[in-house]
Design a protein around this motif. Structure first.
Motif, PDB file in Angstrom:
ATOM      1  N   SER A 116       6.372  30.751  31.484  1.00  0.00           N
ATOM      2  CA  SER A 116       7.483  31.495  31.931  1.00  0.00           C
ATOM      3  C   SER A 116       7.447  32.858  31.526  1.00  0.00           C
ATOM      4  O   SER A 116       8.407  33.817  32.008  1.00  0.00           O
ATOM      5  N   SER A 117       6.530  33.219  30.671  1.00  0.00           N
ATOM      6  CA  SER A 117       6.376  34.794  30.333  1.00  0.00           C
ATOM      7  C   SER A 117       5.329  35.270  30.850  1.00  0.00           C
ATOM      8  O   SER A 117       4.972  36.460  30.163  1.00  0.00           O
ATOM      9  N   ARG A 118       4.590  34.744  31.694  1.00  0.00           N
ATOM     10  CA  ARG A 118       3.623  35.347  32.284  1.00  0.00           C
ATOM     11  C   ARG A 118       3.844  36.798  32.801  1.00  0.00           C
ATOM     12  O   ARG A 118       2.854  37.629  32.535  1.00  0.00           O
ATOM     13  N   SER A 119       4.850  37.084  33.360  1.00  0.00           N
ATOM     14  CA  SER A 119       4.909  38.521  33.922  1.00  0.00           C
ATOM     15  C   SER A 119       5.099  39.554  32.708  1.00  0.00           C
ATOM     16  O   SER A 119       5.000  40.914  32.850  1.00  0.00           O
ATOM     17  N   ILE A 120       5.432  39.064  31.513  1.00  0.00           N
ATOM     18  CA  ILE A 120       5.621  39.943  30.340  1.00  0.00           C
ATOM     19  C   ILE A 120       4.550  39.731  29.192  1.00  0.00           C
ATOM     20  O   ILE A 120       4.843  40.403  28.403  1.00  0.00           O
TER      21      ILE A 120
ATOM     22  N   ALA B 259      12.404  37.101  29.940  1.00  0.00           N
ATOM     23  CA  ALA B 259      12.237  38.928  30.116  1.00  0.00           C
ATOM     24  C   ALA B 259      13.521  39.635  29.674  1.00  0.00           C
ATOM     25  O   ALA B 259      13.391  40.661  29.303  1.00  0.00           O
TER      26      ALA B 259
ATOM     27  N   ALA C 247      12.281  31.931  32.509  1.00  0.00           N
ATOM     28  CA  ALA C 247      11.596  33.261  32.663  1.00  0.00           C
ATOM     29  C   ALA C 247      12.646  34.218  32.533  1.00  0.00           C
ATOM     30  O   ALA C 247      12.384  35.412  31.945  1.00  0.00           O
TER      31      ALA C 247
ATOM     32  N   GLU D 284      12.158  29.560  36.899  1.00  0.00           N
ATOM     33  CA  GLU D 284      12.813  30.914  36.921  1.00  0.00           C
ATOM     34  C   GLU D 284      14.157  31.209  35.998  1.00  0.00           C
ATOM     35  O   GLU D 284      14.296  32.146  35.265  1.00  0.00           O
TER      36      GLU D 284
ATOM     37  N   TRP E 100       1.918  29.413  35.537  1.00  0.00           N
ATOM     38  CA  TRP E 100       0.737  29.827  35.056  1.00  0.00           C
ATOM     39  C   TRP E 100      -0.437  28.668  34.894  1.00  0.00           C
ATOM     40  O   TRP E 100      -0.736  28.144  33.716  1.00  0.00           O
TER      41      TRP E 100
ATOM     42  N   GLU F 280       1.545  40.305  28.447  1.00  0.00           N
ATOM     43  CA  GLU F 280       0.701  41.498  27.939  1.00  0.00           C
ATOM     44  C   GLU F 280       1.241  42.378  27.091  1.00  0.00           C
ATOM     45  O   GLU F 280       0.495  42.796  26.130  1.00  0.00           O
TER      46      GLU F 280
END
Length: 478
Positions: A236-240, A212, A208, A205, A438, A242
């Protein structure tokens, strides 16, 4: 006259037009280095930060004024330690309470270097401390050659390439009243995590959130290599992921694994990856880079630093520096908590040649270190004598990008050092973070193209750089 270059600072007693006055000192800063006022929760001014700090409490890059959520009550070390728990990024705190002497507190890796001479003042490197004549006259060529700084060596234990110029180590404060140096963290043994799995989640967290927050507000690229630390960044970058931009330096023997595995990762995860060709700097550019570091480091960073100049200037670069802290970098398989740490053993673990001055300095460091296990003391030595004087010494070498290494913070370091000894010995903490964030990206190998390809790559590097083999043997036998 000394010119303060980009990404450098100089602190002297001499009044300078445009300089920031702090407790009778005058702070000059070059381009690319911000000065940020620090205010405690009562509104009291407590000096300035130089650099690019990240405010973990407010989850943002600090502005021109940093309001910390603690009150200064007369104990500078205690106040700074509490405040540093809420900070990440590269910064140097010139603490000034308006009554006592100015004090210099570096971030946990001393990413913004402090070199000093009581007769002159304080600066980023000898390049911004000494004029040209003094720089040449005080350069210790024999010491420079002895430690192999022109190749992969460096100066631990406060040493520099110049006689009479000292380096402030991470976790130490410099009192500008008498130029005395003292430790301000840690003050005792490190404490294991009550819940190691929760610590892994907290680290995920922590990283990440920083990625972000920066990616949403600044032009940003994220490092992507074959290694586990940048794999942790990716998880840690999974949410962004794309909408994020990832970069990989490709080409050359040492980058072949990075080139191939990073490309596979990008294809697998659907990343927007940019491959940067490895650019070799000219001899003059290499020498200028080394000079800006005060001739304290050189290695491949000096030769290939222009590779990142294909990225737009001023872009934020998210890197994986710091992950080695969580995997016992200086440990050997037979080491345990009872290991006796001696100066000569440390020198061997560093892969450096034995040296009487260095031995005396390290012996003094060991004697003054807080009481802790031999394994934790090795990790502390790695932070203070390797990462500060080597990795962070590169800071003024190139001003093209703004670097943020999310694992270089007091909070992240404390979490990593709290993990079970078995995890740190196995070097698997990053794997645990990745699987939490991830898990699918672990199907791509880390730092391996298979036994045959890996063996051929190692033999090729050994043939081209036999000095690296000697250094490796020193580490193995130390």
């Amino acid at each position: 006259m000394v010119m303060v270059k980009s990404k450098q600072y100089r602190l002297t007693r001499n009044a300078v037009p445009g300089a920031v006055e702090l407790g009778g000192w005058f702070l000059e800063t070059g381009a690319s280095l911000r000065v940020i006022r620090v205010i405690d929760d009562s509104g009291r001014a407590t000096g300035v930060l130089v650099g690019e700090p990240f405010d973990l409490h407010r989850r943002e890059i600090a502005g021109d004024r940093l309001n910390v959520r603690h009150r200064y009550e007369g104990d500078a070390d205690a106040f700074v330690n509490r405040s540093m728990d809420d900070l990440s990024g590269a910064y140097l705190w010139f603490f000034d309470d308006g009554t006592g002497p100015l004090r210099s507190y570096p971030d946990p890796f001393a990413q913004i270097p402090v070199v000093f001479d009581p007769e002159i003042g304080v600066a980023t490197s000898a390049d911004s401390l000494l004029d040209d004549g003094a720089y040449e006259a005080r350069f210790d060529a024999a010491r420079y050659r002895h430690f192999g700084v022109g190749n992969k060596g460096w100066f631990p234990a406060g040493m520099t390439a110049h006689r009479g110029v000292e380096r402030l180590l991470p976790n130490h404060v410099l009192d500008l009243g008498d130029f005395e140096v003292a430790r301000f963290w840690p003050d005792g043994p490190l404490h294991p995590a009550a819940d190691p799995d929760a610590a892994v989640g907290s680290l995920l967290e922590h990283v990440a959130m920083q990625i972000a927050a920066v990616a949403e507000t600044r032009p940003t690229v994220i490092s992507l290599t074959a290694g586990q630390d940048t794999r942790l960044l990716l998880a840690s970058s999974r949410s962004i992921a794309e909408k994020a931009d990832f970069v990989t330096v490709v080409g050359g023997d040492q980058h072949s694994i990075d080139s191939k595995l990073a490309r596979r990762l990008a294809e697998f995860a659907g990343l927007r990856q940019r491959e940067l060709p490895r650019i070799v700097a000219t001899d003059d550019e290499v020498e200028a880079y080394i000079r800006r570091t005060g001739h304290c480091v050189a290695d491949a960073n000096a030769r290939y630093h222009k590779s990142v100049h294909l990225i737009e200037r001023g872009t934020w670069f998210i890197g994986g520096l710091g992950g080695e802290v969580g995997r016992g970098f200086l440990w050997r398989p037979s080491d345990d908590a009872s290991l006796a740490i001696e100066a000569r053993r440390l020198i061997a673990r560093f892969g450096l040649p034995q040296d009487a001055d260095l031995e005396a300095r390290l012996a003094a460091w060991i004697a003054a270190a807080p009481k802790m296990s031999g394994l934790d003391l090795l990790d502390l030595a790695y932070i203070e004598h390797r990462m500060g004087p080597w990795a962070s010494a590169h800071f003024p070498g190139d001003d093209w990008l703004v670097a943020l290494h999310p694992m270089v913070s007091r909070r992240a370091i404390t979490l990593m050092l709290s993990l079970p000894v078995e995890w740190r010995r196995e070097g698997t903490f990053a794997h645990r973070v990745i699987r939490r964030g991830w898990p699918e990206i672990m199907t791509i190998p880390i730092n391996s193209l298979g036994f045959v390809a890996d063996t051929m790559s190692k033999l090729s590097r050994a043939w081209k750089d036999p000095k690296a083999v000697v250094s490796k043997l020193r580490k193995m036998l130390g």
